[in-house]
Design an enzyme around this catalytic site. Structure first.
Site, PDB file in Angstrom:
ATOM      1  N   SER A  13       0.841  -1.159  -0.039  1.00 37.22           N
ATOM      2  CA  SER A  13       0.175   0.100   0.097  1.00 37.22           C
ATOM      3  C   SER A  13       0.872   1.305   0.038  1.00 37.22           C
ATOM      4  O   SER A  13       0.213   2.210  -0.411  1.00 37.22           O
ATOM      5  CB  SER A  13      -0.822  -0.010   0.952  1.00 37.22           C
ATOM      6  OG  SER A  13      -0.228  -0.256   2.427  1.00 37.22           O
ATOM      7  N   GLU A 196      -5.079   8.482  12.192  1.00 38.57           N
ATOM      8  CA  GLU A 196      -3.679   8.877  12.433  1.00 38.57           C
ATOM      9  C   GLU A 196      -2.952   7.406  12.344  1.00 38.57           C
ATOM     10  O   GLU A 196      -3.050   6.724  12.799  1.00 38.57           O
ATOM     11  CB  GLU A 196      -3.421   9.235  14.233  1.00 38.57           C
ATOM     12  CG  GLU A 196      -4.063  10.380  14.573  1.00 38.57           C
ATOM     13  CD  GLU A 196      -3.768  10.775  15.846  1.00 38.57           C
ATOM     14  OE1 GLU A 196      -2.897  10.145  16.662  1.00 38.57           O
ATOM     15  OE2 GLU A 196      -4.267  12.017  16.626  1.00 38.57           O
ATOM     16  N   HIS A 200       1.177   4.827   6.309  1.00 45.78           N
ATOM     17  CA  HIS A 200       0.796   5.427   4.856  1.00 45.78           C
ATOM     18  C   HIS A 200       0.685   6.833   4.529  1.00 45.78           C
ATOM     19  O   HIS A 200       0.900   7.570   5.646  1.00 45.78           O
ATOM     20  CB  HIS A 200      -0.809   5.186   4.645  1.00 45.78           C
ATOM     21  CG  HIS A 200      -0.976   3.311   4.702  1.00 45.78           C
ATOM     22  ND1 HIS A 200      -1.346   2.988   6.044  1.00 45.78           N
ATOM     23  CD2 HIS A 200      -0.757   2.501   3.819  1.00 45.78           C
ATOM     24  CE1 HIS A 200      -1.247   1.710   5.734  1.00 45.78           C
ATOM     25  NE2 HIS A 200      -1.003   1.318   4.480  1.00 45.78           N
TER      26      HIS A 200
END
Length: 243
Positions: A13, A196, A200
């Site tokens: 990701s 939070e 990422h």
């Protein structure tokens, strides 16, 4: 027909191509397009939560194998999920199955005459109590395992883990919050309660870390340096992409 050079992303990701459903989350693969020539096509196969094991098991490497060709590039960035020992569908041993799987990616590139590039995982933004230095070893010894494999196989390794750690510490805890997915409640429809997240990225973070990769690749010279926009030229004719 004009030959179009491509580079392929294989990863998780942190490099994925996002869309509006995860905005403002942005993968490094998205921002990296700012640095490369317009005549080069990007094919991003990175996906959330994947390790080398699960990426291969799902047939994603097979998909790259069917499309990659001579002169293309394969950027290989894994580590965040290979270390998850509690999940046998993703876990790999750093100096065992992790290296073995990385070699499968390298072999796919090489058999087609493409250029494999290994990229160590982005450092996690986890500050110590002093608020200035980052917690050591957030990726255990997976970066070292990738670097060792790269040396053994004579494959370029971009050590993003080390360079991103240094950059995060340089700018500090407060300034780097906006690089990562720290968002307030009620601003973005897909994160109504806010978020939070120190793994990422938002767009500025993706840009910053893409720049680190670009700078290190330019230092390799040759075909690697040739990927990037010439700073002395501010225009590239889109007609280069037309038959």
């Amino acid at each position: 027909m004009i030959w179009i050079q491509r580079f392929f992303w294989a990863g998780d990701s942190t490099v994925k191509q996002n869309n509006y459903t995860s905005f403002p989350q942005t993968g490094i693969g998205q921002a990296f397009a700012l640095f490369i020539k317009q005549s080069i096509r990007i094919e991003n196969y990175a996906q959330n939560g994947r390790s080398t094991r699960s990426f291969i098991a799902e047939g994603r490497l097979d998909a790259i194998d069917k499309r990659i060709g001579e002169g293309d590039f394969l950027f290989i960035q894994f580590g965040h999920n290979d270390e998850k020992k509690q999940d046998p569908s993703r876990y790999t041993e750093s100096f065992g199955s992790y290296q073995e799987n990385l070699l499968k990616f390298i072999d796919v590139a090489r058999k087609h005459g493409a250029h494999p590039v290994l990229i160590t995982p982005l450092y996690r933004r986890k500050f110590n109590e002093d608020g200035r230095t980052l917690v050591e070893g957030t990726h255990l010894d997976y970066p070292e395992a990738m670097i060792e494999l790269g040396k053994r196989e004579n494959v370029p390794v971009i050590d993003l883990c080390t360079s991103s750690k240094a950059l995060i510490e340089q700018f500090g805890e407060k300034a780097t919050r906006k690089w990562f997915m720290h968002v307030e409640p009620g601003i973005y429809p897909h994160f109504p309660d806010g978020k939070e997240d120190d793994t990422h990225l938002q767009y500025e973070g993706a840009y910053r870390f893409s720049q680190l990769i670009a700078e290190d690749m330019k230092k390799l010279g040759g075909v690697y340096a040739d990927l990037f926009i010439d700073p002395d030229s501010d225009y590239e004719d889109p007609a280069m992409l037309i038959d």
